[in-house]
Write a protein that holds these residues in place. Structure first.
Motif, PDB file in Angstrom:
ATOM      1  N   UNK A  29       0.640 -40.595  10.214  1.00 41.90           N
ATOM      2  CA  UNK A  29       0.094 -41.433   9.157  1.00 41.90           C
ATOM      3  C   UNK A  29       1.042 -42.602   8.965  1.00 41.90           C
ATOM      4  N   UNK A  30       0.561 -43.813   9.130  1.00 38.25           N
ATOM      5  CA  UNK A  30       1.375 -45.018   8.981  1.00 38.25           C
ATOM      6  C   UNK A  30       1.136 -45.582   7.588  1.00 38.25           C
ATOM      7  N   UNK A  31       2.216 -45.755   6.833  1.00 34.94           N
ATOM      8  CA  UNK A  31       2.101 -46.131   5.428  1.00 34.94           C
ATOM      9  C   UNK A  31       2.627 -47.546   5.219  1.00 34.94           C
ATOM     10  N   UNK A  32       1.807 -48.366   4.556  1.00 29.50           N
ATOM     11  CA  UNK A  32       2.184 -49.722   4.166  1.00 29.50           C
ATOM     12  C   UNK A  32       2.059 -49.837   2.657  1.00 29.50           C
ATOM     13  N   UNK A  33       2.977 -50.579   2.059  1.00 33.22           N
ATOM     14  CA  UNK A  33       2.879 -50.888   0.642  1.00 33.22           C
ATOM     15  C   UNK A  33       2.374 -52.312   0.479  1.00 33.22           C
ATOM     16  N   UNK A  34       1.466 -52.523  -0.458  1.00 30.94           N
ATOM     17  CA  UNK A  34       0.941 -53.857  -0.721  1.00 30.94           C
ATOM     18  C   UNK A  34       1.519 -54.368  -2.032  1.00 30.94           C
ATOM     19  N   UNK A  35       2.143 -55.536  -1.982  1.00 25.27           N
ATOM     20  CA  UNK A  35       2.719 -56.155  -3.174  1.00 25.27           C
ATOM     21  C   UNK A  35       1.630 -56.893  -3.948  1.00 25.27           C
ATOM     22  N   UNK A  36       1.955 -57.306  -5.170  1.00 20.49           N
ATOM     23  CA  UNK A  36       0.982 -57.971  -6.045  1.00 20.49           C
ATOM     24  C   UNK A  36       0.415 -59.249  -5.414  1.00 20.49           C
ATOM     25  N   UNK A  37       1.207 -59.933  -4.592  1.00 18.96           N
ATOM     26  CA  UNK A  37       0.736 -61.171  -3.965  1.00 18.96           C
ATOM     27  C   UNK A  37      -0.086 -60.931  -2.698  1.00 18.96           C
ATOM     28  N   UNK A  38      -0.320 -59.656  -2.368  1.00 18.99           N
ATOM     29  CA  UNK A  38      -1.124 -59.321  -1.195  1.00 18.99           C
ATOM     30  C   UNK A  38      -0.312 -59.058   0.059  1.00 18.99           C
ATOM     31  N   UNK A  39       0.983 -59.350   0.025  1.00 18.03           N
ATOM     32  CA  UNK A  39       1.825 -59.091   1.194  1.00 18.03           C
ATOM     33  C   UNK A  39       1.903 -57.591   1.443  1.00 18.03           C
ATOM     34  N   UNK A  40       1.797 -57.200   2.707  1.00 16.25           N
ATOM     35  CA  UNK A  40       1.904 -55.792   3.077  1.00 16.25           C
ATOM     36  C   UNK A  40       3.229 -55.546   3.787  1.00 16.25           C
ATOM     37  N   UNK A  41       3.909 -54.497   3.348  1.00 16.38           N
ATOM     38  CA  UNK A  41       5.173 -54.099   3.944  1.00 16.38           C
ATOM     39  C   UNK A  41       4.993 -52.788   4.698  1.00 16.38           C
ATOM     40  N   UNK A  42       5.226 -52.771   6.007  1.00 14.72           N
ATOM     41  CA  UNK A  42       5.228 -51.485   6.701  1.00 14.72           C
ATOM     42  C   UNK A  42       6.413 -50.670   6.176  1.00 14.72           C
ATOM     43  N   UNK A  43       6.174 -49.448   5.759  1.00 12.93           N
ATOM     44  CA  UNK A  43       7.231 -48.644   5.145  1.00 12.93           C
ATOM     45  C   UNK A  43       7.675 -47.475   6.016  1.00 12.93           C
ATOM     46  N   UNK A  44       6.713 -46.678   6.477  1.00 11.19           N
ATOM     47  CA  UNK A  44       7.109 -45.455   7.164  1.00 11.19           C
ATOM     48  C   UNK A  44       5.971 -44.899   8.007  1.00 11.19           C
ATOM     49  N   UNK A  45       6.376 -43.960   8.853  1.00  9.41           N
ATOM     50  CA  UNK A  45       5.420 -43.185   9.641  1.00  9.41           C
ATOM     51  C   UNK A  45       5.671 -41.723   9.301  1.00  9.41           C
ATOM     52  N   UNK A  46       4.623 -41.043   8.872  1.00 11.48           N
ATOM     53  CA  UNK A  46       4.720 -39.625   8.566  1.00 11.48           C
ATOM     54  C   UNK A  46       4.128 -38.826   9.721  1.00 11.48           C
ATOM     55  N   UNK A  47       4.822 -37.751  10.100  1.00 13.01           N
ATOM     56  CA  UNK A  47       4.358 -36.890  11.198  1.00 13.01           C
ATOM     57  C   UNK A  47       3.849 -35.577  10.616  1.00 13.01           C
ATOM     58  N   UNK A  48       2.590 -35.285  10.885  1.00 12.40           N
ATOM     59  CA  UNK A  48       1.977 -34.052  10.397  1.00 12.40           C
ATOM     60  C   UNK A  48       2.465 -32.879  11.231  1.00 12.40           C
ATOM     61  N   UNK A  49       2.901 -31.836  10.548  1.00 12.86           N
ATOM     62  CA  UNK A  49       3.403 -30.657  11.242  1.00 12.86           C
ATOM     63  C   UNK A  49       2.616 -29.397  10.951  1.00 12.86           C
ATOM     64  N   UNK A  50       1.448 -29.531  10.365  1.00  3.91           N
ATOM     65  CA  UNK A  50       0.624 -28.366  10.109  1.00  3.91           C
ATOM     66  C   UNK A  50       0.473 -28.022   8.639  1.00  3.91           C
ATOM     67  N   UNK A  51       1.182 -28.734   7.759  1.00  2.00           N
ATOM     68  CA  UNK A  51       1.055 -28.499   6.329  1.00  2.00           C
ATOM     69  C   UNK A  51       0.987 -29.836   5.598  1.00  2.00           C
ATOM     70  N   UNK A  52       0.242 -29.866   4.525  1.00  4.66           N
ATOM     71  CA  UNK A  52       0.092 -31.106   3.758  1.00  4.66           C
ATOM     72  C   UNK A  52       1.297 -31.384   2.869  1.00  4.66           C
ATOM     73  N   UNK A  53       2.226 -30.438   2.774  1.00  4.71           N
ATOM     74  CA  UNK A  53       3.332 -30.575   1.826  1.00  4.71           C
ATOM     75  C   UNK A  53       4.662 -30.982   2.452  1.00  4.71           C
TER      76      UNK A  53
END
Length: 128
Positions: free
Chosen positions: A63-87
Protein backbone atom coordinates in the motif's frame (compact mmCIF):
# COMPACT_ATOMS: atom_id res chain seq x y z
CA UNK A 1 27.29 -28.13 -10.84
CA UNK A 2 27.50 -28.88 -7.11
CA UNK A 3 25.24 -31.72 -5.95
CA UNK A 4 22.60 -30.62 -3.41
CA UNK A 5 23.99 -32.85 -0.65
CA UNK A 6 27.50 -31.37 -1.09
CA UNK A 7 26.11 -27.84 -0.88
CA UNK A 8 24.31 -28.67 2.37
CA UNK A 9 27.41 -30.33 3.86
CA UNK A 10 29.57 -27.34 2.90
CA UNK A 11 27.10 -25.08 4.67
CA UNK A 12 27.24 -26.96 7.94
CA UNK A 13 24.10 -28.96 7.20
CA UNK A 14 21.90 -25.87 6.86
CA UNK A 15 19.83 -25.02 3.84
CA UNK A 16 20.81 -21.72 2.27
CA UNK A 17 18.37 -19.03 1.23
CA UNK A 18 18.93 -19.87 -2.43
CA UNK A 19 17.96 -23.47 -1.85
CA UNK A 20 14.76 -22.57 -0.01
CA UNK A 21 11.47 -22.25 -1.80
CA UNK A 22 9.88 -18.87 -2.28
CA UNK A 23 6.41 -18.68 -0.83
CA UNK A 24 3.70 -16.49 -2.29
CA UNK A 25 3.05 -13.33 -0.32
CA UNK A 26 -0.54 -12.88 0.81
CA UNK A 27 -2.70 -10.60 -1.28
CA UNK A 28 -4.36 -7.71 0.52
CA UNK A 29 -8.07 -8.49 0.95
CA UNK A 30 -10.50 -5.84 -0.29
CA UNK A 31 -11.86 -5.34 3.24
CA UNK A 32 -8.34 -4.67 4.55
CA UNK A 33 -7.70 -2.15 1.77
CA UNK A 34 -10.87 -0.28 2.74
CA UNK A 35 -10.14 -0.36 6.47
CA UNK A 36 -6.50 0.69 6.00
CA UNK A 37 -7.46 3.78 4.03
CA UNK A 38 -10.15 4.69 6.57
CA UNK A 39 -7.87 4.13 9.57
CA UNK A 40 -5.10 6.27 8.09
CA UNK A 41 -7.50 9.06 7.11
CA UNK A 42 -9.10 9.19 10.59
CA UNK A 43 -5.73 9.09 12.32
CA UNK A 44 -4.37 11.89 10.13
CA UNK A 45 -7.48 13.97 10.82
CA UNK A 46 -6.92 13.61 14.58
CA UNK A 47 -3.12 13.94 14.70
CA UNK A 48 -1.99 15.71 11.54
CA UNK A 49 -4.16 18.75 10.73
CA UNK A 50 -1.61 19.78 8.09
CA UNK A 51 -2.94 16.90 5.96
CA UNK A 52 -6.16 17.59 4.12
CA UNK A 53 -6.36 13.98 2.95
CA UNK A 54 -4.51 10.67 2.84
CA UNK A 55 -4.38 8.64 -0.36
CA UNK A 56 -3.54 4.95 -0.55
CA UNK A 57 -2.98 3.02 -3.76
CA UNK A 58 -2.28 -0.68 -3.90
CA UNK A 59 0.00 -2.89 -5.91
CA UNK A 60 0.47 -6.52 -4.95
CA UNK A 61 1.19 -6.78 -1.24
CA UNK A 62 1.99 -3.08 -0.93
CA UNK A 63 0.00 0.00 0.00
CA UNK A 64 1.58 3.28 -1.11
CA UNK A 65 0.58 6.20 1.09
CA UNK A 66 0.60 9.88 0.11
CA UNK A 67 -0.41 12.82 2.25
CA UNK A 68 -2.25 15.72 0.63
CA UNK A 69 -1.61 19.21 1.99
CA UNK A 70 -4.24 21.98 2.11
CA UNK A 71 -2.87 23.51 -1.12
CA UNK A 72 -3.34 20.21 -2.98
CA UNK A 73 0.33 19.22 -2.98
CA UNK A 74 0.81 15.48 -2.49
CA UNK A 75 3.74 14.11 -0.52
CA UNK A 76 4.75 10.48 -0.99
CA UNK A 77 5.19 9.24 2.58
CA UNK A 78 5.59 5.50 2.82
CA UNK A 79 5.04 2.03 1.47
CA UNK A 80 3.32 -0.48 3.71
CA UNK A 81 3.90 -4.21 3.17
CA UNK A 82 1.01 -6.53 4.00
CA UNK A 83 2.09 -9.58 5.93
CA UNK A 84 -1.22 -11.33 6.49
CA UNK A 85 -2.75 -9.15 9.21
CA UNK A 86 -4.44 -5.77 9.10
CA UNK A 87 -2.76 -4.69 12.35
CA UNK A 88 0.95 -5.13 11.64
CA UNK A 89 2.58 -4.00 8.42
CA UNK A 90 6.14 -3.68 7.19
CA UNK A 91 7.31 -0.14 6.50
CA UNK A 92 9.46 1.52 3.88
CA UNK A 93 9.94 5.28 4.18
CA UNK A 94 9.88 7.38 1.01
CA UNK A 95 13.14 9.23 0.51
CA UNK A 96 12.84 12.43 -1.48
CA UNK A 97 16.52 12.41 -2.41
CA UNK A 98 16.22 9.17 -4.39
CA UNK A 99 12.50 9.13 -5.11
CA UNK A 100 12.39 5.57 -3.79
CA UNK A 101 11.57 3.72 -0.60
CA UNK A 102 13.95 2.56 2.12
CA UNK A 103 12.87 -0.43 4.17
CA UNK A 104 12.66 0.31 7.89
CA UNK A 105 13.53 -3.20 9.04
CA UNK A 106 13.58 -2.05 12.66
CA UNK A 107 9.95 -0.94 12.54
CA UNK A 108 7.18 -3.07 14.00
CA UNK A 109 3.85 -1.38 14.41
CA UNK A 110 0.46 -0.40 13.19
CA UNK A 111 -0.20 1.68 10.07
CA UNK A 112 -1.13 4.60 12.35
CA UNK A 113 2.25 4.38 14.11
CA UNK A 114 3.95 4.27 10.72
CA UNK A 115 2.03 7.39 9.65
CA UNK A 116 3.13 9.20 12.81
CA UNK A 117 6.75 8.28 12.13
CA UNK A 118 6.82 9.55 8.56
CA UNK A 119 4.74 12.64 9.34
CA UNK A 120 7.26 13.53 12.04
CA UNK A 121 9.87 13.49 9.28
CA UNK A 122 8.02 15.20 6.45
CA UNK A 123 4.77 16.90 7.39
CA UNK A 124 5.95 19.01 10.31
CA UNK A 125 8.75 20.40 8.14
CA UNK A 126 6.68 21.50 5.14
CA UNK A 127 6.96 25.21 6.01
CA UNK A 128 10.77 25.26 5.86
Amino acid sequence: MIPDNARIRANGGRTTRREGKMTAMPAIPASTKTSLAQRLFLHAKQRWPQLADVHVRYRGQFGYVEGELADGERLPLMRLRYGGTAHRWGLAIHTHSTGGYEDAIWFTGSPQEALDLVCDLYVTNTDT
